[in-house]
Design a protein around this motif. Structure first.
Motif, short mmCIF file in Angstrom:
data_model
loop_
_atom_site.label_atom_id
_atom_site.label_comp_id
_atom_site.label_asym_id
_atom_site.label_seq_id
_atom_site.Cartn_x
_atom_site.Cartn_y
_atom_site.Cartn_z
N ARG A 23 35.15 40.72 47.15
CA ARG A 23 34.53 41.49 46.05
C ARG A 23 34.40 42.96 46.47
NH1 ARG A 23 31.00 36.92 45.91
NH2 ARG A 23 29.21 38.10 46.69
N LEU A 24 33.89 43.15 47.68
CA LEU A 24 33.67 44.54 48.13
C LEU A 24 34.98 45.28 48.27
CD1 LEU A 24 31.42 46.48 48.97
CD2 LEU A 24 31.91 45.88 51.33
N ARG A 25 35.98 44.65 48.84
CA ARG A 25 37.28 45.31 49.01
C ARG A 25 37.95 45.58 47.66
NH1 ARG A 25 38.92 44.92 54.56
NH2 ARG A 25 37.05 45.74 55.54
N ALA A 26 37.72 44.68 46.72
CA ALA A 26 38.27 44.91 45.38
C ALA A 26 37.61 46.15 44.77
CB ALA A 26 38.03 43.69 44.50
N ALA A 27 36.30 46.26 44.95
CA ALA A 27 35.59 47.42 44.41
C ALA A 27 36.09 48.70 45.07
CB ALA A 27 34.08 47.25 44.62
N ARG A 28 36.28 48.65 46.37
CA ARG A 28 36.77 49.83 47.09
C ARG A 28 38.19 50.17 46.67
NH1 ARG A 28 34.17 48.45 52.83
NH2 ARG A 28 32.10 49.29 52.41
N ALA A 29 39.00 49.12 46.49
CA ALA A 29 40.39 49.36 46.07
C ALA A 29 40.40 50.05 44.70
CB ALA A 29 41.16 48.05 46.02
N LEU A 30 39.53 49.59 43.80
CA LEU A 30 39.43 50.20 42.47
C LEU A 30 39.03 51.66 42.59
CD1 LEU A 30 37.64 47.50 40.29
CD2 LEU A 30 39.76 48.67 39.69
N PHE B 188 27.36 39.61 40.84
CA PHE B 188 27.92 39.93 42.16
C PHE B 188 28.95 41.05 42.05
CE2 PHE B 188 25.62 36.75 44.24
CZ PHE B 188 25.63 35.60 43.48
N ALA B 189 29.71 41.03 40.95
CA ALA B 189 30.67 42.11 40.72
C ALA B 189 29.95 43.44 40.56
CB ALA B 189 31.50 41.80 39.47
N ARG B 190 28.85 43.40 39.83
CA ARG B 190 28.06 44.62 39.60
C ARG B 190 27.51 45.14 40.93
NH1 ARG B 190 25.79 42.86 35.28
NH2 ARG B 190 23.91 42.09 36.27
N ASP B 191 27.00 44.24 41.76
CA ASP B 191 26.46 44.64 43.08
C ASP B 191 27.53 45.36 43.90
OD1 ASP B 191 24.29 41.76 43.77
OD2 ASP B 191 24.02 43.58 42.57
N ALA B 192 28.73 44.79 43.92
CA ALA B 192 29.81 45.39 44.71
C ALA B 192 30.15 46.78 44.17
CB ALA B 192 31.04 44.50 44.70
N LEU B 193 30.22 46.89 42.85
CA LEU B 193 30.55 48.18 42.23
C LEU B 193 29.47 49.22 42.51
CD1 LEU B 193 32.05 47.08 38.80
CD2 LEU B 193 33.21 48.41 40.57
N LEU B 194 28.22 48.81 42.37
CA LEU B 194 27.11 49.75 42.62
C LEU B 194 27.17 50.27 44.05
CD1 LEU B 194 24.12 47.99 40.79
CD2 LEU B 194 25.06 50.26 40.28
N LEU C 266 42.33 43.47 39.75
CA LEU C 266 41.29 43.95 40.68
C LEU C 266 39.90 43.69 40.11
CD1 LEU C 266 42.90 47.25 42.01
CD2 LEU C 266 42.37 45.21 43.34
N ILE C 267 39.76 43.86 38.81
CA ILE C 267 38.47 43.59 38.18
C ILE C 267 38.12 42.11 38.32
CG2 ILE C 267 37.22 43.55 35.97
CD1 ILE C 267 38.82 46.14 35.27
N ALA C 268 39.13 41.25 38.15
CA ALA C 268 38.89 39.80 38.32
C ALA C 268 38.47 39.50 39.76
CB ALA C 268 40.14 39.02 37.95
N ALA C 269 39.04 40.23 40.73
CA ALA C 269 38.71 40.00 42.14
C ALA C 269 37.26 40.39 42.45
CB ALA C 269 39.66 40.77 43.04
N LEU C 270 36.64 41.18 41.58
CA LEU C 270 35.23 41.54 41.77
C LEU C 270 34.34 40.31 41.65
CD1 LEU C 270 34.95 44.80 39.59
CD2 LEU C 270 34.87 44.66 42.09
N GLU D 36 33.50 57.89 36.38
CA GLU D 36 32.96 57.50 35.07
C GLU D 36 33.47 56.12 34.68
OE1 GLU D 36 32.13 61.48 35.64
OE2 GLU D 36 34.18 60.73 35.54
N TYR D 37 34.74 55.89 34.96
CA TYR D 37 35.31 54.58 34.64
C TYR D 37 34.56 53.48 35.40
CZ TYR D 37 38.57 50.73 34.27
OH TYR D 37 39.12 49.49 34.03
N LEU D 38 34.30 53.72 36.68
CA LEU D 38 33.60 52.72 37.50
C LEU D 38 32.19 52.49 36.95
CD1 LEU D 38 34.58 53.71 41.17
CD2 LEU D 38 35.40 51.76 39.85
#
Lengths: 468, 364
Positions: free
Chosen positions: B320-327, B349-355, B308-312, B336-338
């Motif tokens: 990317r967004l769905r991967a972040a939501r799935a996580l 781009f991964a960071r943007d999705a996570l934020l 899932l992290i790779a999918a970010l 905290e982990y996120l």
């Protein structure tokens, strides 16, 4: 050819042209009549809509520039639309007034770290906000770039597969989204669907929604009521049957987001960005030979304020003619293209001959006939015939549009409204249509000499928004 | 010739056409006035019919036994739309009361006669009306079962009509009249007819017996592929996930069609299917990858975190967004982990999705 023969041919030429242009529109009205009956039959029964989770969600894009007085009421009414899933994305296009501050305060907007996708070029984004009051309301704040640029920014930020470009001052009906999205449900090849825009002047609006239809009290917007019926409603209905509608109003139209991104979004170097996009969609899909449809929903589902002064009306018509000229010029590759289909072989030539160059020929015709008569080279008989042709065919066209309205939606139900419309149908041919032709000629001239375009200032009374 | 005159045949022709057009304009003006007169008269008639029948319909819907005369054909046709509107707005016992009343006043017979009309609007009204009244079931004293069977026989061919709206309305009505009979006949059509939008079909099928729907879909499944298989899987989403997972597996095994794969992955929810879902995380089509990532969010265990992290960092934003939501929705992952992940991940781009997802979770 000698001078007398040239004179004769010129006189005949103008007469034939006037007959041809009106006959073309009458033919469109006839096609619209046949299409309308079938449409009304099939859509007369509103089967109940139970939400199922598979309705295509829609992103409503609302570009806003210097709308501090009216933006709150506009957005509040848009948020009351009845549709299972939609988001409202307001794009503040670098307003110089307090539009941004008003939106932030009224809707409790806060900055949100959104992952913005730059798929279409646009001016830099300053911030993206979300509303704490309405989860489906977002705001994109950007540097000023114009309406097309704002829409592109909105498309970039839109979440859903369909987007609907809405003018901030459009008055919609609660089921407007359902109506305009129906073509997408019925035919998976539909890539764009436009709603009919009607004149709101004289109507009663409560809470941002139209509650009673009325005719404008002033003559100028009243003329535009008939004009909209004639030119924008039934003309487009006719073209829809041929999958050749070249304009979807920027006030209310739904597009497939992926197909618009594929063709590059709205052009910001163009005055009529709404028409140019639709023509480009035709061009690129035709040339790629992809099945597609661009539709037009004839139901009255979007209302807008028409100009009430000549100054504003002139500015609007000049802008429209420029937009038409730019759209056709920028997409001339579609004209008579082997794969152009109805858009390339019928609609574009029609637009060129009867919309684009018509101001030149019509004004030329009037000037030639009047000047020729003054100098004795045009007989009184021919002059009278010319005016008879111009007026009789013009009136027939307007009356046929009114007949179509009477058969279809009949939104002006009061007898005195019908009488007023019948009067306007006759009266508009004595000066109003000629004046609009002259304004269009100015627009054509300004396009031809490449003068800088401007939107001018639309002075809106929009009392319904201030009272909401 | 210095100037043309009306003696010129061409100009004479223009004059005649202008005069004809002028005459036609006056004729149309008269036609408009006449149409308005006829419309106004019809509206007056309709108003008087409604004034008489509205209170009766309302009382009938309330369960009262209302004495009312039989409708004549013209009155009935004018009343039908309003009866249908009222019928659609009520629920529960009122429905049966109103249907019985409609049968007593002859509305059913009027609807049946309209079915034979060539007019689409009339046919739609008739189909809709029969769907309500026929579904009221046994008016045993009036041979209700035979009547229902007759309606079914009349409506079945309409499901094959080229007109999308008429055929859909007929299908909807048949499901109401006798869904046990209709399901095995209609579901194969639903799977094949691309002009029958899922948006219309799903609400119809939600009211049907799920056990029977499952049997019918299972029977069709081996015989369909491509877009028909996709539609079948979309319909199958109505059923409980544990009943359809094996269909999804079968579809994933036999098809390479992207739309089919995406529809099948929607049905995946069993953790035992995680190895199958993982296989599609690298699919060339982003629509398949997005469904795979979403499905993985439902079935993942701790060893799927790196995937899932790779999918970010997927090239497609939606993945990317769905991967972040799935996580974010994994039961063994906390905020905290996120937040730590956001700081450590190098891809912008991964960071943007996570934020975005972190902010969404915070404001939820």
């Amino acid at each position: 050819m000698n001078f007398p023969d040239a004179l004769y041919l010129t006189q005949v030429g103008f007469l034939i042209y006037f007959i041809a242009i009106h006959s073309g529109y009458l033919l469109l009205n006839l096609i619209a009549l046949l299409t309308m009956r079938s449409y009304l039959d099939q859509h007369s029964l509103q089967l109940p809509r139970a939400y199922c989770g598979l309705e295509p969600p829609i992103s409503l894009l609302v570009p806003a520039y210097n709308e501090e007085a009216t933006i709150t009421a506009s957005i509040r009414s848009i948020l009351q639309l009845e549709y299972p899933e939609y988001e409202v994305v307001v794009i503040n296009d670098g307003s110089r007034d307090t539009t941004l501050e008003v939106l932030i305060a009224e809707f409790r907007m806060e900055l949100f770290p959104e992952a913005y996708r730059q798929q279409l070029d646009c001016k830099p984004i300053r911030g993206i906000y979300r509303s704490r009051l309405f989860p489906n309301l977002r705001l994109i704040d950007k540097e000023n770039g114009g309406k097309a640029d704002a829409l592109n920014a909105g498309i970039n930020g839109a979440r859903y597969p369909l987007f609907c470009a809405v003018d901030a001052d459009s008055i919609l009906q609660r089921d407007s989204l359902w109506r305009v999205v129906e073509p997408f449900l019925e035919d998976p090849t539909v890539i764009a669907s436009g709603g009919t825009v009607r004149i709101a002047n004289g109507c009663r609006v409560e809470g941002g929604f139209l509650t009673e239809v009325g005719l404008p009290g002033k003559l100028l917007p009243a003329f535009q009521v008939v004009e909209y019926l004639r030119a924008f409603l039934f003309g487009r209905m006719g073209w829809t049957a041929l999958n050749a509608v070249l304009v979807i109003s920027g006030a209310f139209g739904v597009f497939r987001r992926d197909r618009v991104i594929e063709v590059g979004g709205y052009r910001s170097d163009c005055t009529g960005e709404d028409m140019e996009l639709v023509v480009r969609l035709h061009r690129m899909n035709r040339l790629a030979r992809r099945p597609y449809r661009i539709c037009f929903v004839p139901d009255p589902i979007c209302w807008t304020e028409a100009p009430e002064t000549l100054k504003v009306l002139k500015s609007q018509r000049i802008r429209w003619q420029r937009g038409l000229s730019e759209s056709l010029a920028m997409n001339r590759g579609l004209l008579f293209n082997r794969h152009g289909g109805a858009p390339g072989w019928l609609a574009m030539p029609f637009m060129l001959l009867f919309e684009w160059v018509s101001p030149l020929i019509e004004v030329g015709g009037y000037l030639f006939m009047l000047t020729g008569f003054a100098f004795g080279v045009v007989s009184g008989e021919v002059l009278a015939l010319f005016f008879l042709v111009a007026l009789s065919f013009g009136m027939l066209l307007s009356v046929s549009a009114l007949l179509l309205e009477e058969i279809s939606f009949r939104i002006y139900t009061k007898p005195r409204q019908l009488l007023a419309l019948l009067g306007i149908v006759v009266l508009e041919n004595f000066g109003y249509r000629q004046l609009m032709t002259y304004y269009r000629l100015i627009g054509l001239w300004r396009w031809a000499i490449g003068s800088k375009a401007s939107w001018g200032t639309m002075t809106r009374s929009a009392t319904w928004q201030r009272n909401s | 010739m210095a100037s043309a005159t009306l003696s010129d045949p061409l100009l004479h022709g223009v004059l005649i056409s202008a005069l004809v057009v002028t005459a036609l304009t006056f004729v149309l003006l008269i036609v408009i006035v006449l149409l308005r007169f006829l419309f106004t008269r019809r509206e007056c008639r309709l108003r008087s019919i409604l004034d008489r029948w509205r209170p009766l319909l309302t009382r009938a819907a309330a369960g009262e036994v209302v004495d009312a005369p039989q409708l004549d054909a013209i009155e009935g046709e004018l009343l039908l739309p309003h009866w249908n509107q009222l019928r659609e707005s009520i629920r529960g016992e009122s429905e049966a009361s109103l249907d019985a009343f409609a049968h007593r006043i002859g509305l059913e017979g009027i609807a049946r006669s309209l079915l034979a009309s060539g007019n689409t609007r009339s046919r739609l009204l008739a189909i809709n009306t029969l769907g309500h009244i026929g579904a009221a079931g046994a008016f045993e004293e009036d041979h209700g079962i035979e009547r229902t069977l007759r309606d079914v026989a009349t409506l079945e061919p309409l499901c094959l009509d080229n007109n999308t709206i008429v055929s859909l309305a007929a299908a909807r009505t048949l499901l109401r009249l006798d869904s046990t009979w209709a399901l095995p006949r209609l579901v194969p059509l639903m799977v094949q007819r691309a002009d029958w939008s899922m948006v219309r079909l799903i609400p119809m099928l939600r009211a049907a017996d799920t056990a029977q729907l499952e049997l019918v879909l299972a029977d069709i499944l081996p015989r369909v592929e491509g877009s028909a298989l996709e539609r079948l899987l979309l319909i199958a989403a109505i059923l409980p996930q544990d009943r359809t997972a094996h269909w999804a597996r079968m579809a994933l095994e036999k098809s390479t069609d992207e739309a089919v794969l995406a529809a099948a992955l929607r049905l995946m929810g069993d953790p035992r299917d995680a190895p199958i879902v993982r296989h599609y995380l690298q699919h060339p089509s982003w629509q398949v990858r997005v469904r795979a990532v979403t499905a993985l969010g439902r079935v993942a265990d701790a060893e799927d975190l790196p995937r899932l992290i790779a999918a970010l960092s997927d090239p497609e934003w939606w993945v990317r967004l769905r991967a972040a939501r799935a996580l974010a929705r994994l039961p063994f992952i906390d905020h905290e982990y996120l937040a730590r992940l956001c700081e450590t991940v190098s891809d912008r781009f991964a960071r943007d999705a996570l934020l975005q997802v972190i902010a969404e979770e915070r404001t939820a």
